[in-house]
Design a protein around this motif. Sequence first.
Motif: not given
Length: 272
Positions: A129, A127, A12, A136, A16, A112
């Motif tokens: 994002y 993940a 994650e 997210l 990001r 993404t």
Amino acid sequence: MTDTHHRAAVAERAARAGGAVAREQFRGALTVETKANKNDVVTEADREAQQQVLATIQGEFPTDTFVCEEDVGPVPGDDDVLVDEVPDTGATWIVDPIDGTANFVRGLPLWTTSIAAVVDGETVGSATYVPAQGDLYAAGESATRDGTELVASARTDPETFAVAPVGWWDRDDRGEFGRLCTAIAERFGDMRRLGSFQLTLATVADGGLDGAICTRPMNPWDTVAGVHMVREAGGTVTDLDGNRWTYDSHSLVASNGEAHEELLAAAAQALT
């Protein structure tokens, strides 16, 4: 925090971080290059975002390997940190710094930064994002969007389904793409094509789409993170024969788990 939870959390954070780098250049002046064909595009934002993802992960897991979409410059660590295929043993990260680069260069927000953490061939965290929208999507032992649990749609009637054809067909294979679109239009309520494989799979996990079909071989950076999300959200992902999808499968059918056989039939129709 167990190692599995740690890897999911780092996925994650790295998504990001890489997405933030790409977002700085979104809708700015871009130098666009081509790779395999004139519609297979790449920008410096792809490479810089990927470097940021790798740096973030290596701060926590310096000896792990990576399967990445883009060629990049020197990477800290051993010379063999970048590998071409997902190994059956050991810890590997699968990275797509911008999934949907064609959308990115057109100024469309449907792209993404997607990451999957894989240990001994099994995905333990992922993940996706969406920097232009701030969403997210993440999956460890469950799947969430911005902290809200993801649940695949509960629709059971194929005539109410929205289904996405995904993948890329060369110019001389466009007939198969056309047949797939026809099969979806004949069997389901509506069709969507988002232009990002990972965003499509995240949307299946989130219930916004009821299914997705790819009849072509695909790369692990386009698929593995999203497949994990669909499954954690209660959906089903197989190949065209109905066998459990793995990262070396040559086709992909994802659904909410309802009327999956109808999606398989649509894929078979496209191949006839």
